[in-house]
Design a protein around this motif. Structure first.
Motif, PDB file in Angstrom:
ATOM      1  N   LEU A 197      -2.171   3.478  -3.938  1.00 20.83           N
ATOM      2  CA  LEU A 197      -1.837   4.745  -4.579  1.00 20.83           C
ATOM      3  C   LEU A 197      -0.379   4.835  -5.028  1.00 20.83           C
ATOM      4  O   LEU A 197       0.007   5.799  -5.690  1.00 20.83           O
ATOM      5  CB  LEU A 197      -2.135   5.905  -3.624  1.00 20.83           C
ATOM      6  N   ALA A 198       0.418   3.831  -4.688  1.00 18.78           N
ATOM      7  CA  ALA A 198       1.856   3.897  -4.959  1.00 18.78           C
ATOM      8  C   ALA A 198       2.197   3.784  -6.444  1.00 18.78           C
ATOM      9  O   ALA A 198       3.267   4.222  -6.869  1.00 18.78           O
ATOM     10  CB  ALA A 198       2.584   2.805  -4.181  1.00 18.78           C
ATOM     11  N   ALA A 199       1.293   3.190  -7.224  1.00 20.82           N
ATOM     12  CA  ALA A 199       1.531   2.984  -8.655  1.00 20.82           C
ATOM     13  C   ALA A 199       0.179   2.761  -9.312  1.00 20.82           C
ATOM     14  O   ALA A 199      -0.819   2.505  -8.619  1.00 20.82           O
ATOM     15  CB  ALA A 199       2.445   1.779  -8.870  1.00 20.82           C
ATOM     16  N   PRO A 200       0.107   2.862 -10.640  1.00 24.14           N
ATOM     17  CA  PRO A 200      -1.172   2.599 -11.313  1.00 24.14           C
ATOM     18  C   PRO A 200      -1.756   1.252 -10.908  1.00 24.14           C
ATOM     19  O   PRO A 200      -1.030   0.287 -10.642  1.00 24.14           O
ATOM     20  CB  PRO A 200      -0.781   2.615 -12.799  1.00 24.14           C
ATOM     21  N   ALA A 201      -3.091   1.194 -10.860  1.00 22.74           N
ATOM     22  CA  ALA A 201      -3.778  -0.008 -10.398  1.00 22.74           C
ATOM     23  C   ALA A 201      -3.328  -1.233 -11.175  1.00 22.74           C
ATOM     24  O   ALA A 201      -3.225  -1.213 -12.413  1.00 22.74           O
ATOM     25  CB  ALA A 201      -5.287   0.179 -10.539  1.00 22.74           C
ATOM     26  N   GLY A 202      -3.060  -2.297 -10.442  1.00 24.31           N
ATOM     27  CA  GLY A 202      -2.713  -3.569 -11.060  1.00 24.31           C
ATOM     28  C   GLY A 202      -1.260  -3.748 -11.424  1.00 24.31           C
ATOM     29  O   GLY A 202      -0.849  -4.869 -11.751  1.00 24.31           O
ATOM     30  N   ARG A 203      -0.463  -2.692 -11.389  1.00 29.09           N
ATOM     31  CA  ARG A 203       0.944  -2.833 -11.766  1.00 29.09           C
ATOM     32  C   ARG A 203       1.682  -3.643 -10.708  1.00 29.09           C
ATOM     33  O   ARG A 203       1.622  -3.325  -9.521  1.00 29.09           O
ATOM     34  CB  ARG A 203       1.610  -1.470 -11.912  1.00 29.09           C
ATOM     35  N   PRO A 204       2.412  -4.696 -11.100  1.00 25.53           N
ATOM     36  CA  PRO A 204       3.178  -5.466 -10.107  1.00 25.53           C
ATOM     37  C   PRO A 204       4.271  -4.609  -9.475  1.00 25.53           C
ATOM     38  O   PRO A 204       4.877  -3.757 -10.124  1.00 25.53           O
ATOM     39  CB  PRO A 204       3.788  -6.604 -10.940  1.00 25.53           C
ATOM     40  N   LEU A 205       4.504  -4.850  -8.186  1.00 22.56           N
ATOM     41  CA  LEU A 205       5.530  -4.135  -7.446  1.00 22.56           C
ATOM     42  C   LEU A 205       6.428  -5.129  -6.723  1.00 22.56           C
ATOM     43  O   LEU A 205       6.029  -6.263  -6.454  1.00 22.56           O
ATOM     44  CB  LEU A 205       4.889  -3.190  -6.424  1.00 22.56           C
ATOM     45  N   SER A 249      -0.880  -9.539  -3.479  1.00 18.81           N
ATOM     46  CA  SER A 249      -0.995 -10.573  -4.511  1.00 18.81           C
ATOM     47  C   SER A 249      -2.330 -10.501  -5.230  1.00 18.81           C
ATOM     48  O   SER A 249      -2.409 -10.750  -6.442  1.00 18.81           O
ATOM     49  CB  SER A 249      -0.812 -11.960  -3.885  1.00 18.81           C
ATOM     50  N   ALA A 250      -3.395 -10.167  -4.482  1.00 18.15           N
ATOM     51  CA  ALA A 250      -4.733 -10.102  -5.085  1.00 18.15           C
ATOM     52  C   ALA A 250      -4.920  -8.850  -5.925  1.00 18.15           C
ATOM     53  O   ALA A 250      -5.584  -8.881  -6.970  1.00 18.15           O
ATOM     54  CB  ALA A 250      -5.787 -10.161  -3.986  1.00 18.15           C
ATOM     55  N   THR A 251      -4.363  -7.726  -5.489  1.00 18.00           N
ATOM     56  CA  THR A 251      -4.610  -6.455  -6.170  1.00 18.00           C
ATOM     57  C   THR A 251      -3.538  -6.104  -7.196  1.00 18.00           C
ATOM     58  O   THR A 251      -3.785  -5.314  -8.107  1.00 18.00           O
ATOM     59  CB  THR A 251      -4.701  -5.312  -5.147  1.00 18.00           C
ATOM     60  N   ARG A 252      -2.361  -6.697  -7.037  1.00 17.60           N
ATOM     61  CA  ARG A 252      -1.254  -6.449  -7.971  1.00 17.60           C
ATOM     62  C   ARG A 252      -0.613  -7.790  -8.343  1.00 17.60           C
ATOM     63  O   ARG A 252       0.507  -8.097  -7.916  1.00 17.60           O
ATOM     64  CB  ARG A 252      -0.218  -5.499  -7.348  1.00 17.60           C
ATOM     65  N   PRO A 253      -1.351  -8.612  -9.116  1.00 16.88           N
ATOM     66  CA  PRO A 253      -0.841  -9.946  -9.451  1.00 16.88           C
ATOM     67  C   PRO A 253       0.537  -9.868 -10.119  1.00 16.88           C
ATOM     68  O   PRO A 253       0.813  -8.963 -10.908  1.00 16.88           O
ATOM     69  CB  PRO A 253      -1.885 -10.486 -10.429  1.00 16.88           C
ATOM     70  N   GLY A 254       1.380 -10.824  -9.777  1.00 15.43           N
ATOM     71  CA  GLY A 254       2.724 -10.854 -10.335  1.00 15.43           C
ATOM     72  C   GLY A 254       3.748 -10.099  -9.515  1.00 15.43           C
ATOM     73  O   GLY A 254       4.939 -10.103  -9.858  1.00 15.43           O
TER      74      GLY A 254
END
Length: 264
Positions: A55-63, A80-85
């Protein structure tokens, strides 16, 4: 520490899930990893931490994420799996844990930097405003060390977070949750927005277990309503305390400082 005094470490196969591996230290469960599916999260408190990550950022956005405490690196694998990069750094004080995990579990992506260090020492070397998330799961012999549960430690974390950043802290406690109440007061002394997510039975004083705190520098940053909905739907239903609910939970507990926690 004398090597003979170190707890025995092992990774064992989950008999109910052949792809699952549980990290044990002296026979006590520490971490769980599914070697084929890093999105599978076995422990309830890890799912609660992951919900905040989601919930911290839109889905998939790298953090940019700092993990204080590594274990079997369950959450770095999940990010790594849910927010590649995503750029991630993991700080783990026990090299034996990292050696076992590196030898027996799948390799991490190159964007995950793993270091052997004390969490607070490493934190002090991090740049200001360098991270979107800091995840703290720091235990030594089943206890959270004093130097990572003080107002001063929380202030160091706040320094490393970006203005919209979020800190997550795993806390273990038993009724009447005195330690968790002090930790709530400690985080509130530094962060403008704090909430607690836990099994409803824990909040009713019926069991020992884990509670997860989320804290943010910016007022109103935490997605409390959405987090409460996710917690309620978990297979171990949880509740979220925030605002006046957290006021009542703190119940006069005072923040912990380095001076108050110092031995002697």
């Amino acid at each position: 520490m004398d090597p003979s005094d170190a707890p025995r470490l092992e990774l064992v196969v989950d008999p109910a899930r052949p792809t699952g591996r549980t990290l044990l230290a002296a026979g006590v469960e520490q971490s769980y990893v599914d070697v084929h599916d890093p999105r599978h999260l076995h422990f309830e408190y890890v799912r609660r931490m992951a919900a905040v990550v989601d919930l911290a950022a839109p889905a998939g956005r790298p953090l940019d994420v700092l993990h204080l405490g590594g274990g079997a690196l369950t959450l770095p694998r999940y990010v790594s799996a849910t927010r590649p990069g995503s750029r991630q750094r993991v700080v783990e004080r026990d090299p034996a844990v990292l050696e076992l995990v590196a030898r027996e579990l799948p390799a991490l992506p190159a964007a995950v930097d793993v270091r052997v260090a004390d969490a607070r020492d490493a934190l002090g070397r991090e740049p200001a405003a360098g991270y979107d998330l800091v995840l703290a799961d720091i235990y030594r012999a089943a206890r959270m060390p004093a130097h990572v549960r003080s107002v001063e430690f929380a202030a160091e974390v706040a320094r490393t977070l970006r203005p919209d950043g979020v800190l997550l802290v795993n806390v273990t406690d038993l009724p009447p949750l005195v330690f968790a109440r002090v930790q709530a007061a400690t985080l509130r002394a530094v962060f403008a927005d704090v909430c607690l997510v836990a099994d409803r039975r824990m909040l009713r004083g019926r069991r020992y277990g884990n509670l997860v705190f989320a804290a943010a520098p910016r007022p109103g940053r935490l997605p409390v309503a959405r987090l409460a909905a996710l917690a309620a739907r978990d297979r171990v239903p949880g509740s979220v305390l925030h605002g006046t609910g957290l006021d009542a939970f703190v119940a006069g507990a005072r923040p912990a400082t380095d001076a108050a926690l110092a031995p002697g």
